[in-house]
Design an enzyme around this catalytic site. Sequence first.
Site, short mmCIF file in Angstrom:
data_model
loop_
_atom_site.label_atom_id
_atom_site.label_comp_id
_atom_site.label_asym_id
_atom_site.label_seq_id
_atom_site.Cartn_x
_atom_site.Cartn_y
_atom_site.Cartn_z
N GLU A 12 -1.15 9.04 11.71
CA GLU A 12 -2.40 9.62 11.21
C GLU A 12 -3.59 9.06 12.23
O GLU A 12 -3.61 7.63 12.23
CB GLU A 12 -2.77 9.26 9.79
N SER A 35 0.86 -1.21 -0.09
CA SER A 35 -0.07 0.04 0.12
C SER A 35 0.91 1.38 -0.17
O SER A 35 0.51 2.25 -0.63
CB SER A 35 -0.74 0.06 1.38
N ILE A 38 -16.92 -0.97 4.31
CA ILE A 38 -17.48 -1.49 2.97
C ILE A 38 -16.93 -0.73 1.90
O ILE A 38 -16.53 -1.49 0.77
CB ILE A 38 -18.90 -1.50 3.06
N GLU A 39 -17.02 0.73 1.85
CA GLU A 39 -16.47 1.34 0.56
C GLU A 39 -15.16 1.05 0.26
O GLU A 39 -14.64 1.05 -0.89
CB GLU A 39 -16.71 2.86 0.90
P1 0O2 Z 1 -5.53 2.94 3.00
O1 0O2 Z 1 -5.62 1.69 2.33
O2 0O2 Z 1 -6.52 3.24 4.22
O3 0O2 Z 1 -4.12 3.02 3.83
P2 0O2 Z 1 -3.93 14.28 0.79
O4 0O2 Z 1 -3.98 14.87 2.23
O5 0O2 Z 1 -5.04 14.13 0.11
O6 0O2 Z 1 -2.74 14.83 0.07
P3 0O2 Z 1 -4.02 11.20 1.68
O7 0O2 Z 1 -2.89 10.75 2.30
O8 0O2 Z 1 -4.76 10.41 0.60
O9 0O2 Z 1 -3.72 12.66 0.94
O10 0O2 Z 1 -5.28 11.76 2.78
P4 0O2 Z 1 -6.57 11.25 2.83
O11 0O2 Z 1 -7.39 11.68 1.57
O12 0O2 Z 1 -7.03 12.13 3.99
O13 0O2 Z 1 -6.66 9.93 3.02
C1 0O2 Z 1 -6.15 9.42 4.01
C2 0O2 Z 1 -6.81 7.99 4.48
O14 0O2 Z 1 -8.15 8.18 4.85
C3 0O2 Z 1 -6.76 6.88 3.23
O15 0O2 Z 1 -5.67 6.13 3.40
C4 0O2 Z 1 -8.21 6.06 3.84
O16 0O2 Z 1 -7.74 5.35 4.81
C5 0O2 Z 1 -8.98 7.09 4.25
N1 0O2 Z 1 -9.73 7.65 3.35
C6 0O2 Z 1 -9.60 8.89 2.47
N2 0O2 Z 1 -10.79 8.85 1.32
C7 0O2 Z 1 -11.45 7.81 1.80
C8 0O2 Z 1 -12.43 7.31 0.96
O17 0O2 Z 1 -13.03 7.83 0.00
N3 0O2 Z 1 -13.06 6.05 1.25
C9 0O2 Z 1 -12.66 5.47 2.10
N4 0O2 Z 1 -13.10 4.24 2.57
N5 0O2 Z 1 -11.46 5.66 3.22
C10 0O2 Z 1 -10.90 6.90 2.59
P5 0O2 Z 1 -5.12 5.38 1.80
O18 0O2 Z 1 -3.64 5.54 2.01
O19 0O2 Z 1 -5.90 6.09 0.91
O20 0O2 Z 1 -5.61 4.09 2.18
#
Ligand code: 0O2
Length: 267
Positions: A140, A52, A154-155
Amino acid sequence: MEIQLWRDILEPYRLAVDELVVKFMHIKQQYQYSHMYSPIESVTGRVKRISSILDKAQRKGIEFDEIESKIEDIAGIRIICQFVEDIDTVVDIIRKREDLEVKREKDYITHSKPSGYRSYHIIAYYTVHTINGPKRLEVEIQIRTLAMNFWSTIEHSLQYKYKENMPDDLRERLLRAADAVDALDNEMASVRDEIMDAQNSNKQKANIVSDILNNIENLYYVANEREVTKIQDEFFKIYKENDMALLKRFNKQLDIIAENYRAQSLQ
Ligand code: 0O2
Protein backbone atom coordinates in the site's frame (compact mmCIF):
# COMPACT_ATOMS: atom_id res chain seq x y z
CA MET A 1 -4.91 -24.35 9.99
CA GLU A 2 -1.18 -24.45 9.33
CA ILE A 3 1.22 -22.96 11.86
CA GLN A 4 1.90 -19.31 10.97
CA LEU A 5 5.64 -18.72 10.72
CA TRP A 6 5.50 -14.95 11.01
CA ARG A 7 9.19 -14.29 10.35
CA ASP A 8 9.02 -16.30 7.11
CA ILE A 9 5.76 -14.66 6.09
CA LEU A 10 6.87 -11.10 6.79
CA GLU A 11 10.45 -11.24 5.45
CA PRO A 12 9.47 -10.72 1.76
CA TYR A 13 7.35 -7.71 2.82
CA ARG A 14 10.40 -6.26 4.60
CA LEU A 15 12.39 -6.71 1.38
CA ALA A 16 9.64 -5.01 -0.65
CA VAL A 17 9.54 -2.05 1.75
CA ASP A 18 13.33 -1.66 1.76
CA GLU A 19 13.53 -1.83 -2.06
CA LEU A 20 10.69 0.59 -2.67
CA VAL A 21 11.97 3.18 -0.19
CA VAL A 22 15.33 3.14 -2.01
CA LYS A 23 13.62 3.40 -5.41
CA PHE A 24 11.45 6.37 -4.44
CA MET A 25 14.35 8.13 -2.71
CA HIS A 26 16.31 7.77 -5.94
CA ILE A 27 13.50 9.47 -7.85
CA LYS A 28 13.85 12.43 -5.48
CA GLN A 29 17.63 12.44 -5.93
CA GLN A 30 17.31 12.28 -9.72
CA TYR A 31 15.16 15.42 -9.69
CA GLN A 32 17.72 17.11 -7.45
CA TYR A 33 20.72 16.14 -9.61
CA SER A 34 18.85 17.51 -12.63
CA HIS A 35 18.27 20.77 -10.71
CA MET A 36 14.53 20.19 -10.94
CA TYR A 37 11.89 20.56 -8.26
CA SER A 38 11.11 17.15 -6.74
CA PRO A 39 7.42 16.26 -6.20
CA ILE A 40 8.67 13.87 -3.49
CA GLU A 41 9.66 15.48 -0.21
CA SER A 42 10.34 12.31 1.81
CA VAL A 43 9.70 8.57 1.79
CA THR A 44 9.23 6.14 4.65
CA GLY A 45 8.14 2.54 4.86
CA ARG A 46 7.09 0.00 7.41
CA VAL A 47 6.00 -3.59 7.71
CA LYS A 48 2.80 -3.79 9.72
CA ARG A 49 3.36 -5.06 13.23
CA ILE A 50 2.03 -8.57 13.92
CA SER A 51 -0.32 -7.25 16.62
CA SER A 52 -1.78 -4.71 14.13
CA ILE A 53 -2.18 -7.46 11.52
CA LEU A 54 -4.04 -9.63 14.04
CA ASP A 55 -6.20 -6.67 15.19
CA LYS A 56 -7.14 -5.84 11.62
CA ALA A 57 -7.88 -9.50 10.79
CA GLN A 58 -10.15 -9.72 13.81
CA ARG A 59 -11.86 -6.39 13.03
CA LYS A 60 -12.57 -7.44 9.46
CA GLY A 61 -13.40 -11.10 10.17
CA ILE A 62 -10.40 -12.35 8.18
CA GLU A 63 -9.24 -15.94 8.85
CA PHE A 64 -5.55 -16.35 9.76
CA ASP A 65 -4.74 -18.24 6.57
CA GLU A 66 -6.36 -15.50 4.46
CA ILE A 67 -4.28 -12.70 5.98
CA GLU A 68 -1.84 -12.35 3.08
CA SER A 69 -4.55 -12.34 0.45
CA LYS A 70 -6.96 -10.03 2.30
CA ILE A 71 -4.80 -7.54 4.17
CA GLU A 72 -3.40 -5.18 1.55
CA ASP A 73 -1.18 -3.00 3.72
CA ILE A 74 1.22 -5.49 5.33
CA ALA A 75 3.89 -3.59 3.38
CA GLY A 76 3.32 0.15 3.57
CA ILE A 77 5.15 2.99 1.84
CA ARG A 78 4.41 6.62 2.64
CA ILE A 79 5.38 9.37 0.23
CA ILE A 80 5.18 12.92 1.51
CA CYS A 81 4.80 15.85 -0.88
CA GLN A 82 5.00 19.57 -0.25
CA PHE A 83 1.93 20.51 -2.30
CA VAL A 84 -1.38 18.82 -3.21
CA GLU A 85 -0.50 19.20 -6.91
CA ASP A 86 2.63 17.07 -6.40
CA ILE A 87 0.43 14.12 -5.37
CA ASP A 88 -0.91 13.81 -8.96
CA THR A 89 2.65 13.81 -10.30
CA VAL A 90 3.67 11.04 -7.89
CA VAL A 91 0.54 9.00 -8.73
CA ASP A 92 1.42 9.30 -12.45
CA ILE A 93 4.99 8.18 -11.78
CA ILE A 94 3.68 5.11 -9.94
CA ARG A 95 1.12 4.26 -12.65
CA LYS A 96 3.87 4.29 -15.29
CA ARG A 97 6.36 2.10 -13.42
CA GLU A 98 6.90 -1.37 -14.80
CA ASP A 99 7.83 -2.89 -11.44
CA LEU A 100 4.49 -1.91 -9.88
CA GLU A 101 1.08 -3.03 -11.09
CA VAL A 102 -1.74 -0.93 -9.69
CA LYS A 103 -4.51 -3.09 -8.20
CA ARG A 104 -6.69 -0.22 -7.05
CA GLU A 105 -6.59 3.42 -6.00
CA LYS A 106 -8.40 5.08 -3.11
CA ASP A 107 -8.78 8.84 -3.39
CA TYR A 108 -9.39 10.09 0.14
CA ILE A 109 -8.41 13.57 -1.01
CA THR A 110 -11.41 14.23 -3.23
CA HIS A 111 -13.55 12.24 -0.79
CA SER A 112 -12.09 12.53 2.69
CA LYS A 113 -13.01 9.88 5.26
CA PRO A 114 -15.71 10.68 7.87
CA SER A 115 -12.87 11.12 10.40
CA GLY A 116 -11.44 13.95 8.24
CA TYR A 117 -8.57 11.73 6.99
CA ARG A 118 -7.11 12.80 3.64
CA SER A 119 -4.53 10.89 1.64
CA TYR A 120 -4.20 9.13 -1.73
CA HIS A 121 -3.73 5.36 -1.53
CA ILE A 122 -2.50 3.00 -4.21
CA ILE A 123 -2.57 -0.74 -3.68
CA ALA A 124 -0.08 -2.31 -6.07
CA TYR A 125 1.46 -5.67 -6.85
CA TYR A 126 5.23 -5.84 -6.51
CA THR A 127 7.56 -8.80 -7.00
CA VAL A 128 10.50 -9.50 -4.71
CA HIS A 129 13.16 -12.14 -5.30
CA THR A 130 13.94 -14.27 -2.27
CA ILE A 131 16.11 -17.37 -1.84
CA ASN A 132 12.91 -19.35 -2.45
CA GLY A 133 12.31 -17.62 -5.77
CA PRO A 134 10.11 -14.70 -6.80
CA LYS A 135 7.12 -13.67 -4.68
CA ARG A 136 4.42 -11.30 -5.89
CA LEU A 137 2.89 -9.42 -3.02
CA GLU A 138 0.74 -6.39 -2.34
CA VAL A 139 1.97 -3.04 -1.06
CA GLU A 140 0.00 0.00 0.00
CA ILE A 141 1.47 3.34 -1.04
CA GLN A 142 0.07 6.34 0.83
CA ILE A 143 0.71 9.71 -0.81
CA ARG A 144 -0.10 12.89 1.07
CA THR A 145 1.10 16.40 1.81
CA LEU A 146 3.17 17.43 4.81
CA ALA A 147 0.06 19.04 6.31
CA MET A 148 -2.14 15.95 5.76
CA ASN A 149 0.60 13.83 7.29
CA PHE A 150 0.79 16.04 10.37
CA TRP A 151 -2.96 15.66 10.91
CA SER A 152 -3.10 11.91 10.33
CA THR A 153 -0.11 11.19 12.57
CA ILE A 154 -1.74 13.03 15.47
CA GLU A 155 -5.17 11.53 14.79
CA HIS A 156 -3.71 8.03 14.47
CA SER A 157 -2.12 8.24 17.91
CA LEU A 158 -5.39 9.50 19.41
CA GLN A 159 -7.27 6.65 17.71
CA TYR A 160 -4.75 4.28 19.23
CA LYS A 161 -5.27 5.82 22.65
CA TYR A 162 -9.08 5.84 22.59
CA LYS A 163 -9.74 2.85 20.26
CA GLU A 164 -13.47 2.99 19.45
CA ASN A 165 -14.23 5.39 22.32
CA MET A 166 -12.91 8.75 21.18
CA PRO A 167 -14.85 11.52 23.02
CA ASP A 168 -17.26 13.40 20.73
CA ASP A 169 -15.75 16.82 21.42
CA LEU A 170 -12.27 15.55 20.51
CA ARG A 171 -13.65 14.05 17.30
CA GLU A 172 -15.24 17.43 16.52
CA ARG A 173 -11.99 19.28 17.14
CA LEU A 174 -10.11 16.87 14.91
CA LEU A 175 -12.66 17.48 12.15
CA ARG A 176 -12.15 21.22 12.51
CA ALA A 177 -8.38 20.69 12.43
CA ALA A 178 -8.82 18.64 9.23
CA ASP A 179 -10.67 21.60 7.66
CA ALA A 180 -7.82 23.88 8.72
CA VAL A 181 -5.31 21.49 7.09
CA ASP A 182 -7.38 21.57 3.90
CA ALA A 183 -7.41 25.38 3.97
CA LEU A 184 -3.65 25.45 4.59
CA ASP A 185 -2.98 23.14 1.63
CA ASN A 186 -5.18 25.33 -0.61
CA GLU A 187 -3.44 28.48 0.58
CA MET A 188 -0.01 26.91 -0.04
CA ALA A 189 -1.13 25.77 -3.50
CA SER A 190 -1.96 29.37 -4.40
CA VAL A 191 1.60 30.51 -3.60
CA ARG A 192 3.25 27.33 -4.91
CA ASP A 193 5.00 29.03 -7.82
CA GLU A 194 6.47 31.68 -5.59
CA ILE A 195 7.61 29.15 -2.98
CA MET A 196 9.17 26.99 -5.71
CA ASP A 197 10.97 30.02 -7.20
CA ALA A 198 12.37 30.86 -3.77
CA GLN A 199 13.47 27.25 -3.20
CA ASN A 200 15.07 27.06 -6.66
CA SER A 201 16.96 30.31 -6.26
CA ASN A 202 18.19 29.20 -2.81
CA LYS A 203 19.46 26.00 -4.38
CA GLN A 204 21.02 27.87 -7.30
CA LYS A 205 22.79 30.26 -4.92
CA ALA A 206 24.08 27.34 -2.82
CA ASN A 207 25.48 25.66 -5.97
CA ILE A 208 27.22 28.84 -7.18
CA VAL A 209 28.73 29.51 -3.74
CA SER A 210 30.01 25.97 -3.56
CA ASP A 211 31.55 26.29 -7.10
CA ILE A 212 33.27 29.54 -6.13
CA LEU A 213 34.67 28.13 -2.88
CA ASN A 214 35.91 25.06 -4.74
CA ASN A 215 37.69 27.23 -7.29
CA ILE A 216 39.25 29.38 -4.54
CA GLU A 217 40.49 26.26 -2.78
CA ASN A 218 41.97 24.86 -6.01
CA LEU A 219 43.63 28.18 -6.81
CA TYR A 220 45.18 28.28 -3.34
CA TYR A 221 47.43 25.36 -4.36
CA VAL A 222 48.56 26.76 -7.74
CA ALA A 223 48.28 30.55 -7.67
CA ASN A 224 49.99 33.37 -5.86
CA GLU A 225 48.69 33.58 -2.27
CA ARG A 226 48.15 37.35 -2.44
CA GLU A 227 46.07 36.97 -5.58
CA VAL A 228 43.92 34.23 -3.98
CA THR A 229 43.39 36.35 -0.85
CA LYS A 230 42.25 39.22 -3.09
CA ILE A 231 39.80 36.90 -4.87
CA GLN A 232 38.46 35.64 -1.56
CA ASP A 233 37.97 39.20 -0.23
CA GLU A 234 36.18 40.12 -3.45
CA PHE A 235 33.91 37.07 -3.03
CA PHE A 236 32.96 38.03 0.55
CA LYS A 237 32.17 41.56 -0.63
CA ILE A 238 29.90 40.29 -3.42
CA TYR A 239 28.32 37.65 -1.18
CA LYS A 240 27.25 40.37 1.30
CA GLU A 241 25.51 42.29 -1.49
CA ASN A 242 23.15 39.31 -1.99
CA ASP A 243 22.91 39.97 -5.73
CA MET A 244 22.58 36.77 -7.80
CA ALA A 245 23.63 38.44 -11.07
CA LEU A 246 26.87 39.70 -9.49
CA LEU A 247 27.52 36.31 -7.92
CA LYS A 248 27.00 34.56 -11.27
CA ARG A 249 29.33 36.97 -13.08
CA PHE A 250 32.00 36.55 -10.40
CA ASN A 251 31.67 32.76 -10.70
CA LYS A 252 32.19 32.92 -14.48
CA GLN A 253 35.26 35.14 -14.14
CA LEU A 254 36.69 32.83 -11.51
CA ASP A 255 36.11 29.84 -13.81
CA ILE A 256 38.21 31.56 -16.46
CA ILE A 257 41.01 32.35 -13.97
CA ALA A 258 40.98 28.74 -12.70
CA GLU A 259 40.98 27.44 -16.29
CA ASN A 260 44.01 29.62 -17.13
CA TYR A 261 45.94 28.20 -14.22
CA ARG A 262 45.14 24.67 -15.33
CA ALA A 263 46.35 25.57 -18.83
CA GLN A 264 49.56 27.08 -17.45
CA SER A 265 50.31 24.06 -15.31
CA LEU A 266 50.14 21.89 -18.47
CA GLN A 267 52.89 23.87 -20.25
P1 0O2 B 1 -2.33 1.26 10.59
O1 0O2 B 1 -2.14 1.23 12.06
O2 0O2 B 1 -1.89 2.56 9.99
O3 0O2 B 1 -1.71 0.10 9.91
P2 0O2 B 1 -10.87 -1.00 3.21
O4 0O2 B 1 -10.21 -0.63 1.94
O5 0O2 B 1 -11.68 0.11 3.82
O6 0O2 B 1 -11.62 -2.28 3.12
P3 0O2 B 1 -8.53 -0.66 4.95
O7 0O2 B 1 -7.33 -1.52 4.75
O8 0O2 B 1 -8.87 -0.32 6.38
O9 0O2 B 1 -9.77 -1.40 4.29
O10 0O2 B 1 -8.29 0.60 4.07
P4 0O2 B 1 -8.18 2.12 4.40
O11 0O2 B 1 -9.42 2.60 5.09
O12 0O2 B 1 -7.79 2.74 3.13
O13 0O2 B 1 -7.02 2.24 5.50
C1 0O2 B 1 -5.70 1.89 5.21
C2 0O2 B 1 -4.77 2.68 6.07
O14 0O2 B 1 -4.98 4.09 5.86
C3 0O2 B 1 -4.98 2.53 7.56
O15 0O2 B 1 -4.37 1.36 8.01
C4 0O2 B 1 -4.34 3.80 8.09
O16 0O2 B 1 -2.95 3.72 8.03
C5 0O2 B 1 -4.80 4.81 7.05
N1 0O2 B 1 -6.08 5.38 7.47
C6 0O2 B 1 -7.30 5.08 7.00
N2 0O2 B 1 -8.25 5.79 7.62
C7 0O2 B 1 -7.62 6.58 8.52
C8 0O2 B 1 -8.07 7.56 9.46
O17 0O2 B 1 -9.25 7.87 9.62
N3 0O2 B 1 -7.09 8.18 10.22
C9 0O2 B 1 -5.77 7.87 10.10
N4 0O2 B 1 -4.90 8.52 10.87
N5 0O2 B 1 -5.32 6.94 9.22
C10 0O2 B 1 -6.23 6.31 8.44
P5 0O2 B 1 -4.83 0.66 9.36
O18 0O2 B 1 -4.60 -0.79 9.23
O19 0O2 B 1 -6.22 1.06 9.68
O20 0O2 B 1 -3.91 1.24 10.44
